[in-house]
Design a protein around this motif. Structure first.
Motif, PDB file in Angstrom:
ATOM      1  N   SER A 308      10.188  21.741  -2.403  1.00 20.60           N
ATOM      2  CA  SER A 308       8.991  22.037  -2.456  1.00 20.60           C
ATOM      3  C   SER A 308       8.397  22.115  -3.909  1.00 20.60           C
ATOM      4  O   SER A 308       7.325  21.496  -4.486  1.00 20.60           O
ATOM      5  N   PHE A 311       7.587  18.924  -5.445  1.00 18.04           N
ATOM      6  CA  PHE A 311       6.473  18.046  -4.929  1.00 18.04           C
ATOM      7  C   PHE A 311       5.339  18.914  -5.263  1.00 18.04           C
ATOM      8  O   PHE A 311       4.087  18.364  -5.127  1.00 18.04           O
ATOM      9  N   ILE A 312       5.348  19.986  -5.834  1.00 21.70           N
ATOM     10  CA  ILE A 312       3.832  20.852  -6.105  1.00 21.70           C
ATOM     11  C   ILE A 312       3.436  20.029  -7.047  1.00 21.70           C
ATOM     12  O   ILE A 312       2.101  19.819  -7.105  1.00 21.70           O
ATOM     13  N   LEU A 314       3.679  16.826  -8.287  1.00 24.73           N
ATOM     14  CA  LEU A 314       3.145  15.777  -7.880  1.00 24.73           C
ATOM     15  C   LEU A 314       2.005  15.769  -7.100  1.00 24.73           C
ATOM     16  O   LEU A 314       1.228  14.922  -7.131  1.00 24.73           O
ATOM     17  N   SER A 315       1.846  16.676  -6.014  1.00 26.43           N
ATOM     18  CA  SER A 315       0.892  16.893  -5.109  1.00 26.43           C
ATOM     19  C   SER A 315      -0.237  17.045  -6.019  1.00 26.43           C
ATOM     20  O   SER A 315      -1.503  16.697  -5.639  1.00 26.43           O
ATOM     21  N   PHE A 316      -0.281  18.052  -7.143  1.00 27.95           N
ATOM     22  CA  PHE A 316      -1.266  18.385  -7.775  1.00 27.95           C
ATOM     23  C   PHE A 316      -2.129  17.035  -8.534  1.00 27.95           C
ATOM     24  O   PHE A 316      -3.205  17.004  -8.553  1.00 27.95           O
ATOM     25  N   VAL A 318      -1.536  14.031  -7.605  1.00 28.40           N
ATOM     26  CA  VAL A 318      -2.257  12.816  -6.735  1.00 28.40           C
ATOM     27  C   VAL A 318      -3.478  13.522  -6.043  1.00 28.40           C
ATOM     28  O   VAL A 318      -4.417  12.907  -5.976  1.00 28.40           O
ATOM     29  N   GLY A 319      -3.458  14.996  -5.887  1.00 27.33           N
ATOM     30  CA  GLY A 319      -4.837  15.284  -5.534  1.00 27.33           C
ATOM     31  C   GLY A 319      -5.939  15.378  -6.398  1.00 27.33           C
ATOM     32  O   GLY A 319      -7.103  15.130  -6.152  1.00 27.33           O
ATOM     33  N   MET A 356       5.097  10.931 -13.129  1.00 29.87           N
ATOM     34  CA  MET A 356       5.648  11.497 -12.000  1.00 29.87           C
ATOM     35  C   MET A 356       7.080  11.601 -12.015  1.00 29.87           C
ATOM     36  O   MET A 356       7.531  12.506 -11.619  1.00 29.87           O
TER      37      MET A 356
END
Length: 376
Positions: A308, A311-312, A314-316, A318-319, A356
């Motif tokens: 988790s 990927f936090i 990376l998710s930020f 991408v978002g 990333m």
């Protein structure tokens, strides 16, 4: 998969019919047909027989009043015979009731003419079911005989029979009370290999818990705890029984024999210590199982947390770039300098992927430096 064993009731007295007259007994329908064994001996005489009927056995005993006799009856499947035995040898009906209702605690009772009624429990560890099998051994002492009664054909007294056959030791020179002691001693001696087998099983369970903690292992541990409770209910009354025998008058147990009973008392104390030690080890196995399961859960949570955490960010990213704000107003043609100019750069996509990847490697290096991977 391990399953909880369906056990018979611990105390068969609970299965007795209500309202029976004290001293009355009823032979269970599943009882074995009785077999009659007789060992007669003196310092210069020995005879061992298996007889077909009880009258033959009685005739053999009464015809040799100068010899000492071990009357060995195995199986309770003849109530008329048991009632006749009680009459011929002056056995109290309440004692015969305890013989037939054969889940009694080890005990000793003195009755007329300095005779004793003794109950011991013979133990065997079953490797297949991982449980204790126990059979009651009931003894009646007399002036020149010892009567032993048991519900099963098999027992642990063969070493004693062999000692009598070969005349080894002093058993042929001693009174019949010594033979009763010898039977008790052999029964107690067999407790030690049972305890050793249970100790090995506890060690095996410990390895299983460390390697593969599971509900099956926990079930096996709880089953073992119940077997140790059963064993404790046997050994503690055994101590009380031997203690009471040491306090008896010299007319019942001569002082020359009490040294042997003191040795038996020492054995019982050793057994009680072993039972308590096994109980503590089994209780610690439950704690070990819970700790191992908790550690496994912590390891799983650590892995999930690391995944988790990776990927936090990376998710930020991408978002953030998924918002897709327009750089140019389609109606006025005005260009907005702060509206994600990277979207229109020719190398923005590979640059973002490299960024990333760099973040992933940087986090993995940080986790490694913290030592979070060492437990995997």
């Amino acid at each position: 998969m391990a399953k909880r064993k369906h056990r018979r009731p611990r105390n068969k007295i609970l299965e007795r019919k209500v309202g029976l007259r004290p001293g009355s007994f009823s032979v269970p329908t599943e009882s074995f047909a009785p077999r009659f064994f007789l060992i007669s001996f003196s310092e210069s005489f020995f005879e061992e027989l298996e007889l077909k009927t009880y009258p033959e056995l009685l005739q053999r005993v009464t015809s040799r009043p100068d010899a000492r006799h071990w009357i060995d009856i195995r199986g309770y499947g003849d109530q008329v015979m048991l009632e006749q035995l009680s009459l011929d040898f002056g056995l109290h009906p309440l004692q015969m009731e305890d013989v037939i209702n054969d889940y009694q605690r080890p005990k000793v009772e003195e009755f007329d003419e300095n005779r004793l009624f003794i109950i011991s429990r013979m133990l065997r560890w079953s490797p297949e079911s991982k449980s204790l099998d126990d059979v009651q051994l009931s003894l009646f002492t007399g002036p020149n005989y010892v009567i032993s009664l048991q519900s099963d054909y098999a027992d642990c007294l063969d070493p004693l029979r062999e000692r009598i056959r070969v005349g080894k030791g002093v058993i042929r020179q001693r009174p019949t009370m010594y033979m009763a002691y010898a039977m008790m001693d052999v029964v107690l001696d067999y407790y030690f290999p049972v305890m050793a087998e249970m100790g090995e099983y506890i060690e095996d369970l410990e390895q299983q818990v460390l390697l593969t903690p599971s509900k099956d292992n926990l079930t096996l541990i709880l089953d073992l705890k119940s077997e140790l409770v059963k064993l404790r209910r046997i050994t503690w009354p055994e101590r009380d029984k031997v203690t009471e025998m040491l306090r008896m008058d010299e007319d019942v147990i001569p002082e020359s024999l009490k040294a042997y009973f003191r040795d038996a008392y020492d054995h019982v104390i050793q057994l009680i210590d072993l039972v308590d030690n096994h109980k503590e080890m089994t209780s610690s196995l439950v704690d070990l199982h819970m700790a191992t399961v908790s550690n496994r859960m912590n390891d799983i949570m650590k892995v999930l947390t690391i995944i988790s955490t990776i990927f936090i960010p990376l998710s930020f990213i991408v978002g953030l770039y998924g918002m897709n704000f327009a750089r140019e107003n389609p109606e006025t043609g005005r260009v907005y300098s702060f509206s994600m100019p990277e979207l229109y750069q020719p190398y923005s996509y590979p640059i973002l992927l490299l960024l990333m990847s760099f973040l992933i490697l940087l986090q993995l290096y940080f986790f490694y430096r913290k030592g979070w991977f060492r437990s995997f």
